[in-house]
Design a protein around this motif. Sequence first.
Motif, PDB file in Angstrom:
ATOM      1  N   HIS A  55     -18.729 -26.010  -4.294  1.00  0.00           N
ATOM      2  CA  HIS A  55     -19.772 -25.740  -3.958  1.00  0.00           C
ATOM      3  C   HIS A  55     -21.375 -26.448  -3.317  1.00  0.00           C
ATOM      4  N   ASN A  56     -22.127 -25.944  -2.223  1.00  0.00           N
ATOM      5  CA  ASN A  56     -23.042 -26.433  -1.755  1.00  0.00           C
ATOM      6  C   ASN A  56     -23.842 -27.194  -2.824  1.00  0.00           C
ATOM      7  N   PRO A  57     -24.584 -28.089  -3.059  1.00  0.00           N
ATOM      8  CA  PRO A  57     -25.294 -28.822  -4.257  1.00  0.00           C
ATOM      9  C   PRO A  57     -26.865 -28.339  -3.493  1.00  0.00           C
ATOM     10  N   LEU A  83     -25.813  -8.245  -3.819  1.00  0.00           N
ATOM     11  CA  LEU A  83     -26.639  -8.934  -3.416  1.00  0.00           C
ATOM     12  C   LEU A  83     -27.422  -8.719  -1.704  1.00  0.00           C
ATOM     13  N   LEU A  84     -26.588  -8.624  -0.952  1.00  0.00           N
ATOM     14  CA  LEU A  84     -27.086  -8.388   0.153  1.00  0.00           C
ATOM     15  C   LEU A  84     -27.238  -6.941   0.104  1.00  0.00           C
ATOM     16  N   THR A  85     -26.583  -6.170  -0.296  1.00  0.00           N
ATOM     17  CA  THR A  85     -26.928  -4.777  -0.258  1.00  0.00           C
ATOM     18  C   THR A  85     -28.687  -3.936  -1.077  1.00  0.00           C
ATOM     19  N   HIS A  86     -28.744  -4.551  -2.238  1.00  0.00           N
ATOM     20  CA  HIS A  86     -30.004  -4.043  -2.748  1.00  0.00           C
ATOM     21  C   HIS A  86     -31.083  -5.558  -2.204  1.00  0.00           C
ATOM     22  N   TYR A  87     -31.017  -6.382  -1.655  1.00  0.00           N
ATOM     23  CA  TYR A  87     -31.916  -7.886  -1.854  1.00  0.00           C
ATOM     24  C   TYR A  87     -31.649  -8.178  -0.140  1.00  0.00           C
ATOM     25  N   HIS A  88     -30.921  -7.332   0.465  1.00  0.00           N
ATOM     26  CA  HIS A  88     -30.420  -8.155   2.085  1.00  0.00           C
ATOM     27  C   HIS A  88     -30.462  -9.122   1.964  1.00  0.00           C
ATOM     28  N   LEU A  89     -29.781 -10.421   0.690  1.00  0.00           N
ATOM     29  CA  LEU A  89     -30.479 -11.718   1.116  1.00  0.00           C
ATOM     30  C   LEU A  89     -28.629 -11.870   1.233  1.00  0.00           C
ATOM     31  N   LEU A  90     -28.510 -12.450   2.069  1.00  0.00           N
ATOM     32  CA  LEU A  90     -26.819 -13.317   3.101  1.00  0.00           C
ATOM     33  C   LEU A  90     -26.314 -14.798   1.866  1.00  0.00           C
ATOM     34  N   CYS A  91     -25.479 -14.494   1.315  1.00  0.00           N
ATOM     35  CA  CYS A  91     -25.158 -16.097   0.379  1.00  0.00           C
ATOM     36  C   CYS A  91     -23.682 -16.465   0.724  1.00  0.00           C
ATOM     37  N   ASP A  92     -23.278 -17.297   0.606  1.00  0.00           N
ATOM     38  CA  ASP A  92     -21.808 -17.517   0.728  1.00  0.00           C
ATOM     39  C   ASP A  92     -20.591 -18.264  -0.654  1.00  0.00           C
ATOM     40  N   ARG A  93     -19.283 -17.947  -0.950  1.00  0.00           N
ATOM     41  CA  ARG A  93     -19.232 -18.425  -1.715  1.00  0.00           C
ATOM     42  C   ARG A  93     -19.567 -19.763  -2.441  1.00  0.00           C
ATOM     43  N   ASN A  94     -20.562 -20.564  -1.528  1.00  0.00           N
ATOM     44  CA  ASN A  94     -20.851 -22.530  -1.587  1.00  0.00           C
ATOM     45  C   ASN A  94     -21.888 -22.462  -2.025  1.00  0.00           C
ATOM     46  N   ASN A  95     -22.674 -21.051  -2.530  1.00  0.00           N
ATOM     47  CA  ASN A  95     -23.829 -20.742  -2.967  1.00  0.00           C
ATOM     48  C   ASN A  95     -23.397 -20.549  -4.854  1.00  0.00           C
ATOM     49  N   PHE A  96     -22.376 -20.344  -5.008  1.00  0.00           N
ATOM     50  CA  PHE A  96     -22.239 -20.335  -6.982  1.00  0.00           C
ATOM     51  C   PHE A  96     -21.002 -21.400  -6.868  1.00  0.00           C
ATOM     52  N   LEU A  97     -22.096 -22.119  -7.894  1.00  0.00           N
ATOM     53  CA  LEU A  97     -21.164 -23.623  -8.847  1.00  0.00           C
ATOM     54  C   LEU A  97     -20.442 -23.296  -9.907  1.00  0.00           C
ATOM     55  N   ILE A  98     -19.021 -23.499  -9.650  1.00  0.00           N
ATOM     56  CA  ILE A  98     -18.565 -22.416 -10.511  1.00  0.00           C
ATOM     57  C   ILE A  98     -16.764 -23.733 -11.926  1.00  0.00           C
ATOM     58  N   LEU A  99     -18.107 -23.771 -13.057  1.00  0.00           N
ATOM     59  CA  LEU A  99     -17.205 -24.522 -14.192  1.00  0.00           C
ATOM     60  C   LEU A  99     -16.258 -23.923 -15.024  1.00  0.00           C
ATOM     61  N   ASP A 100     -15.414 -24.782 -14.831  1.00  0.00           N
ATOM     62  CA  ASP A 100     -13.981 -24.387 -15.698  1.00  0.00           C
ATOM     63  C   ASP A 100     -13.848 -25.230 -17.617  1.00  0.00           C
TER      64      ASP A 100
END
Length: 371
Positions: free
Chosen positions: A273-275, A149-166
Amino acid sequence: MSMMDTISTEKFYGNKIQKRKFNSNVNWVKTYRVMPSHILGPTQYWEEFHRQVDALTAAAECSTKQDTLCIFAYQRPSDGSRRFVVAHPEVYWWYYKAKPQEERSSYEVIPKDSPCWLYLDLEYLVELNPLCNGSRMTKTLIDIIRVYLLTHYHLLCDRNNFLILDSTSSTKFSRHVIFTMKDMAFKDNLHVGKFIKTIYNDIMLYLNSDTQSHGILSQFNKADIEELLVETNHGKKLFVDNGVYTKNRQFRLYLSTKWGKQSYLTVSADCIHNPVNKCKEKELGVFLDSLISYFPNKQNLILLEFFNRSDVKTQLYSKIPIQYNNMDDNQISPYPEIDEYVSNLVDPGKIRIAKYSDKTKILRYEIYGNR
């Protein structure tokens, strides 16, 4: 009349008030306490359909700028047959959470050509992969996606941007991962699919070659990437299901299980995840964040497009031109500029029929959704 007197709806609106008719004899909402409504709350619209195509049409026609309606599919406990519901997500949640746990077998329908968040379906059979560490594998894959995402869209994000459901069971590791970022989405799930499949193919090519240089992937420990390979009944593959990016895909809902099973999608213990949707009711916020195609304010969306690694674009949702050729014949006239003007004028209403008479030179519009 005193301030304490009450007026019935029939007296206030007159005897012509009509109650909405449902298109299905099965209406599980009637078995639960009715959701309270207030002037600032979501629309109470609720329709059930036997056919998905009818639900998709209703959601597109009845959504407004104020209320985005979604399509949900649920399976009947008796025989597993599916019904389709069009409703505002907050309304669906109200009745959905009241259902007995074993009856929560519901899916979100991701409409084709609609903005959506990046999502993943991760799985492997435990018996064939007893030494796999699913949590560590998930983190590695998320970190790889972040760099792409950073390489193709210059979009800086973190692990807290990912909601993980199990919904892992004793026999199968199973997770849904959803990338959430305010005012950011992919143009549709076909673009998500191309993006994920490119990453998938890059990883497979990297692992099957002797080269140690790959640009993005060489930033990671190759042994960590090798862990993403799992044994299946058809040989070794990545633990990513590439088959979930089809048109009008049905994707299992938060707290749901597959029909006849007891593996419910819950927030993973390692999820940080950050809501995005901050609600007083925390569970409602998780539910809204887990919806792939729910964007109540599309006008501010930045859309990510991915055709291939050399054809990557971003654009504002509001800059996408109206496609009149996708409208029904009875919704357009010989004067598309006037159609567009009237369409904007009556928003959030819509044009049901446009009639033009050559003889009288009169253009007549039949409008719905606007008083």
